[in-house]
Write a protein that holds these residues in place. Structure first.
Motif, PDB file in Angstrom:
ATOM      1  N   GLN A 222       0.938  -1.017   0.039  1.00 34.65           N
ATOM      2  CA  GLN A 222       0.066   0.172   0.049  1.00 34.65           C
ATOM      3  C   GLN A 222       1.125   1.582  -0.001  1.00 34.65           C
ATOM      4  O   GLN A 222       1.987   1.887   0.790  1.00 34.65           O
ATOM      5  CB  GLN A 222      -0.764  -0.589   1.676  1.00 34.65           C
ATOM      6  CG  GLN A 222      -1.782   1.218   1.145  1.00 34.65           C
ATOM      7  CD  GLN A 222      -3.009   1.407   2.564  1.00 34.65           C
ATOM      8  OE1 GLN A 222      -3.060   0.489   3.191  1.00 34.65           O
ATOM      9  NE2 GLN A 222      -3.630   2.095   2.031  1.00 34.65           N
ATOM     10  N   PHE A 223       0.681   2.041  -1.148  1.00 32.92           N
ATOM     11  CA  PHE A 223       1.706   3.153  -1.024  1.00 32.92           C
ATOM     12  C   PHE A 223       1.234   4.283  -0.834  1.00 32.92           C
ATOM     13  O   PHE A 223       1.710   5.110  -1.323  1.00 32.92           O
ATOM     14  CB  PHE A 223       2.169   3.333  -2.804  1.00 32.92           C
ATOM     15  CG  PHE A 223       3.645   3.249  -2.860  1.00 32.92           C
ATOM     16  CD1 PHE A 223       3.969   4.800  -2.253  1.00 32.92           C
ATOM     17  CD2 PHE A 223       5.475   2.965  -4.004  1.00 32.92           C
ATOM     18  CE1 PHE A 223       5.007   5.421  -2.930  1.00 32.92           C
ATOM     19  CE2 PHE A 223       6.403   3.366  -3.477  1.00 32.92           C
ATOM     20  CZ  PHE A 223       7.000   4.334  -2.827  1.00 32.92           C
ATOM     21  N   PHE A 224       1.120   4.202  -0.015  1.00 35.00           N
ATOM     22  CA  PHE A 224       0.562   6.038   0.917  1.00 35.00           C
ATOM     23  C   PHE A 224      -0.065   5.131   2.250  1.00 35.00           C
ATOM     24  O   PHE A 224      -0.213   3.880   2.432  1.00 35.00           O
ATOM     25  CB  PHE A 224      -0.532   6.223  -0.218  1.00 35.00           C
ATOM     26  CG  PHE A 224      -2.417   5.824   0.021  1.00 35.00           C
ATOM     27  CD1 PHE A 224      -2.306   4.555  -0.793  1.00 35.00           C
ATOM     28  CD2 PHE A 224      -3.013   6.003   0.409  1.00 35.00           C
ATOM     29  CE1 PHE A 224      -3.313   3.524  -0.758  1.00 35.00           C
ATOM     30  CE2 PHE A 224      -4.583   5.585   0.187  1.00 35.00           C
ATOM     31  CZ  PHE A 224      -4.562   3.980  -0.173  1.00 35.00           C
TER      32      PHE A 224
ATOM     33  N   ASP B 246      -1.871  -3.014   9.096  1.00 34.92           N
ATOM     34  CA  ASP B 246      -2.276  -1.669   9.211  1.00 34.92           C
ATOM     35  C   ASP B 246      -2.739  -1.031   8.252  1.00 34.92           C
ATOM     36  O   ASP B 246      -1.926  -1.392   7.088  1.00 34.92           O
ATOM     37  CB  ASP B 246      -1.649  -0.655  10.528  1.00 34.92           C
ATOM     38  CG  ASP B 246      -1.960  -0.413  11.842  1.00 34.92           C
ATOM     39  OD1 ASP B 246      -2.870  -1.131  12.234  1.00 34.92           O
ATOM     40  OD2 ASP B 246      -0.942   0.003  12.417  1.00 34.92           O
ATOM     41  N   ASN B 247      -3.510   0.156   8.074  1.00 38.71           N
ATOM     42  CA  ASN B 247      -3.747   0.342   7.068  1.00 38.71           C
ATOM     43  C   ASN B 247      -4.315   2.026   6.968  1.00 38.71           C
ATOM     44  O   ASN B 247      -3.959   1.771   8.384  1.00 38.71           O
ATOM     45  CB  ASN B 247      -4.604   0.049   5.651  1.00 38.71           C
ATOM     46  CG  ASN B 247      -6.114   0.334   6.048  1.00 38.71           C
ATOM     47  OD1 ASN B 247      -6.866   1.382   7.339  1.00 38.71           O
ATOM     48  ND2 ASN B 247      -7.276  -1.055   5.884  1.00 38.71           N
ATOM     49  N   HIS B 248      -3.983   2.953   5.860  1.00 36.14           N
ATOM     50  CA  HIS B 248      -4.720   4.272   6.015  1.00 36.14           C
ATOM     51  C   HIS B 248      -5.718   4.572   7.009  1.00 36.14           C
ATOM     52  O   HIS B 248      -5.895   5.846   7.522  1.00 36.14           O
ATOM     53  CB  HIS B 248      -5.011   4.754   4.566  1.00 36.14           C
ATOM     54  CG  HIS B 248      -5.746   4.552   4.166  1.00 36.14           C
ATOM     55  ND1 HIS B 248      -5.930   2.415   3.512  1.00 36.14           N
ATOM     56  CD2 HIS B 248      -7.529   4.766   3.758  1.00 36.14           C
ATOM     57  CE1 HIS B 248      -7.357   3.013   2.907  1.00 36.14           C
ATOM     58  NE2 HIS B 248      -7.862   4.265   3.391  1.00 36.14           N
TER      59      HIS B 248
ATOM     60  N   PHE C 239       2.100  -1.760   4.451  1.00 40.16           N
ATOM     61  CA  PHE C 239       1.788  -0.829   4.703  1.00 40.16           C
ATOM     62  C   PHE C 239       2.964   0.092   4.558  1.00 40.16           C
ATOM     63  O   PHE C 239       4.057  -0.044   5.696  1.00 40.16           O
ATOM     64  CB  PHE C 239       1.188  -0.550   6.117  1.00 40.16           C
ATOM     65  CG  PHE C 239       0.284   0.550   6.243  1.00 40.16           C
ATOM     66  CD1 PHE C 239      -0.270   1.913   5.106  1.00 40.16           C
ATOM     67  CD2 PHE C 239      -0.004   1.511   7.787  1.00 40.16           C
ATOM     68  CE1 PHE C 239      -0.913   2.563   5.160  1.00 40.16           C
ATOM     69  CE2 PHE C 239      -0.482   2.539   8.016  1.00 40.16           C
ATOM     70  CZ  PHE C 239      -1.325   3.293   6.701  1.00 40.16           C
ATOM     71  N   TYR C 240       2.434   1.490   3.980  1.00 38.62           N
ATOM     72  CA  TYR C 240       3.556   2.411   4.375  1.00 38.62           C
ATOM     73  C   TYR C 240       4.437   2.977   5.036  1.00 38.62           C
ATOM     74  O   TYR C 240       6.422   2.484   4.925  1.00 38.62           O
ATOM     75  CB  TYR C 240       3.157   3.496   2.892  1.00 38.62           C
ATOM     76  CG  TYR C 240       4.574   4.308   2.339  1.00 38.62           C
ATOM     77  CD1 TYR C 240       4.269   4.451   1.683  1.00 38.62           C
ATOM     78  CD2 TYR C 240       4.368   5.467   3.742  1.00 38.62           C
ATOM     79  CE1 TYR C 240       5.584   5.611   0.837  1.00 38.62           C
ATOM     80  CE2 TYR C 240       5.557   6.089   3.157  1.00 38.62           C
ATOM     81  CZ  TYR C 240       5.958   6.555   2.242  1.00 38.62           C
ATOM     82  OH  TYR C 240       6.932   7.920   1.633  1.00 38.62           O
TER      83      TYR C 240
END
Ligand code: CA
Length: 497
Positions: A8-10, A329-331, A366-367
């Motif tokens: 996930q590039f952000f 995890d994510n945004h 995750f980024y």
């Protein structure tokens, strides 16, 4: 063939410097080297908050940073040419670009319209008032900065099922927009939280309007002609009728290619709910393993009190492995975000080992966990917080290990409440590994690897343990881990070229 690893590039708090697409191009070769096969990019089109938009407040799907709208030409991530370049560079390095698609709602309408709405009980959306209320609402999107290029479609009140703001009378709340569709009811085949979770935010798209449906199909085809497209991440699936994505994904597969990778965000921890959704969409897509993410969060908070034998209990990957995208995890879950349930840094190496090195599930990295992040924002109570998400030092090695050592059948040893592990036995041509971890004190697992590993020497790949483990004549060895740590043991002779 490489095993699929998503990146996930952000994240939510990237600096708004218009540089992300350039960064994607710069980092593509490094990502390919550590085993990333697919990169999930943030929404590329113009959001209502312009260059400050993370991308989930969709304004104009056809503005990929090309038109002077919402205060700038470029989006938060850069302009259209740098986006095209990023996608092409990824593809040149053998990395599949996966695009974030936000179709549930629109924001930032260009004009108000006269509408008739009915007030809705926000806590039970099935309770729709009977009084027709005349008001003004922001429901007309003409995209004056684009002037009809690529599409002349104008969105109006017939294209939306609900809004959260009206004028004259001035009110906020949830309002069903009375139009030609649905006889005053919400879309069905949506999540049943709050009675009916069709409405999430902004102007909620009316998928029953055939012209809207055709426009979204046309947009998908158009988008795939602008940049390389290997797949999609579908935003807010629980708020969109399941029949729509079943049709839309089928159409995109017919148009672009059957090997499209599609993962939907259906943010729900209950596997039965996810299984029902998969059934409704004919199993055409993958879902994020929300339950496993929550297990990781709980385990990271509980320390040694968490029983590691139960880490996969209730997870999607344990019941529907072929449709599970596993994540740490994510945004949305990072600190200060809407679904905040971040996994504590000490546990992340364990969690990533559990998604990257096992046989089942498609892992998503995750980024901030790879590159680190620092940011500040206000918490729900208005207080200011500064957050540091440290890069997880061993993560790149774990990602490489997935490609090099995550091979062959898997044998689990989840027998102790704190010290657990598993072995990948390798194949005839590819080496395996022994993974052992503890959320409490140090310990070890004893593994029977068989005669092909008799008197073999193993070393620890992540730099987490200095011992060398030598197996006995039958191929049995004792593989240790330190406390609150994870070790990946591999044959030393498999490390030499
Ligand atoms: Ca909706």
């Amino acid at each position: 063939m490489s095993k699929r690893t998503l990146f996930q590039f952000f994240h939510w708090y990237l600096p708004g410097d218009g540089r992300l697409w350039r960064e994607v191009s710069e980092k593509a070769s490094d990502l390919a080297r550590i085993g990333v096969t697919d990169t999930w990019l943030p929404p590329a089109y113009k959001g209502a908050s312009g260059a400050a938009s993370v991308g989930y407040d969709t304004y104009d799907l056809f503005d990929l940073g090309e038109f002077d709208q919402k205060g700038s030409v470029a989006t938060k991530y850069g302009d259209k040419s740098s986006f095209e370049n990023a996608c092409r560079t990824l593809a040149d390095h053998g990395i599949r670009p996966i695009h974030d698609v936000v179709l549930n709602h629109k924001m930032g309408a260009d004009e108000k319209e006269s509408v008739i709405v009915r007030r809705v009980n926000a806590d039970d959306r099935t309770q729709i008032g009977e009084e027709d209320v005349k008001a003004l609402a922001y429901t007309r999107f003409t995209f004056p900065g684009r002037q009809g290029k690529y599409s002349e479609f104008v969105w109006d009140k017939q294209c939306f099922s609900g809004v959260d703001l009206i004028e004259r009378p001035d009110e906020t709340g949830v309002f069903r927009l009375m139009n030609e569709y649905g006889e005053g009811q919400w879309n069905d085949e949506v999540d049943d939280e709050l009675g009916n979770f069709d409405y999430l935010m902004g102007a909620d798209v009316e998928f029953r309007n055939k012209a809207v449906y055709e426009e979204l199909k046309y947009w998908g085809r158009w988008f795939s002609e602008q940049v390389p497209v290997a797949g999609f991440r579908l935003d807010a699936a629980k708020h969109i009728p399941a029949w729509f994505f079943k049709d839309w994904v089928g159409y995109m597969r017919d148009t672009i290619g059957t090997d499209l990778f599609v993962v939907a965000e259906y943010w729900h921890p209950d596997v039965a709910t996810l299984a029902k959704y998969l059934d409704l969409v004919d199993n055409q897509l993958m879902l994020f393993d929300v339950a496993l993410h929550h297990r990781f969060h709980d385990a990271s908070r509980a320390g040694a009190d968490f029983d590691m034998r139960t880490i996969f209990d209730g997870s999607l990957v344990s019941s529907v492995p072929n449709h599970a995208v596993t994540l740490v995890d994510n945004h949305d879950t990072q600190p200060l975000q809407s679904l905040e349930a971040t996994v504590e840094p000490w546990f992340k190496p364990l969690a990533y080992a559990l998604i990257l090195l096992r046989e089942h599930g498609t892992p998503c990295v995750f980024y901030p966990d790879l590159y680190g992040a620092e940011y500040s924002d206000k918490a729900c109570d208005g207080s200011d917080w500064k957050v540091e998400m440290p890069a997880i030092g061993c993560l790149a090695k774990l990602m490489e290990a997935r490609q090099r050592f995550g091979n062959g059948p898997q044998v689990d040893q989840f027998n102790h409440p704190n010290v657990v592990g598993f072995t990948r036995l390798g194949t005839e041509t590819e080496p395996g590994c022994v993974v052992v971890m503890s959320n409490g004190d140090g310990g070890q697992i004893s593994v029977e690897l068989g005669p092909s590993h008799s008197n073999a020497m193993f070393i620890e790949l992540l730099g987490h343990h200095e011992a060398e483990v030598t197996t006995n004549i039958e191929g049995r060895g004792d593989f240790p881990t330190n406390g609150q740590s994870v070790c990946v043991w591999v044959r030393r002779d498999a490390l030499s070229p």
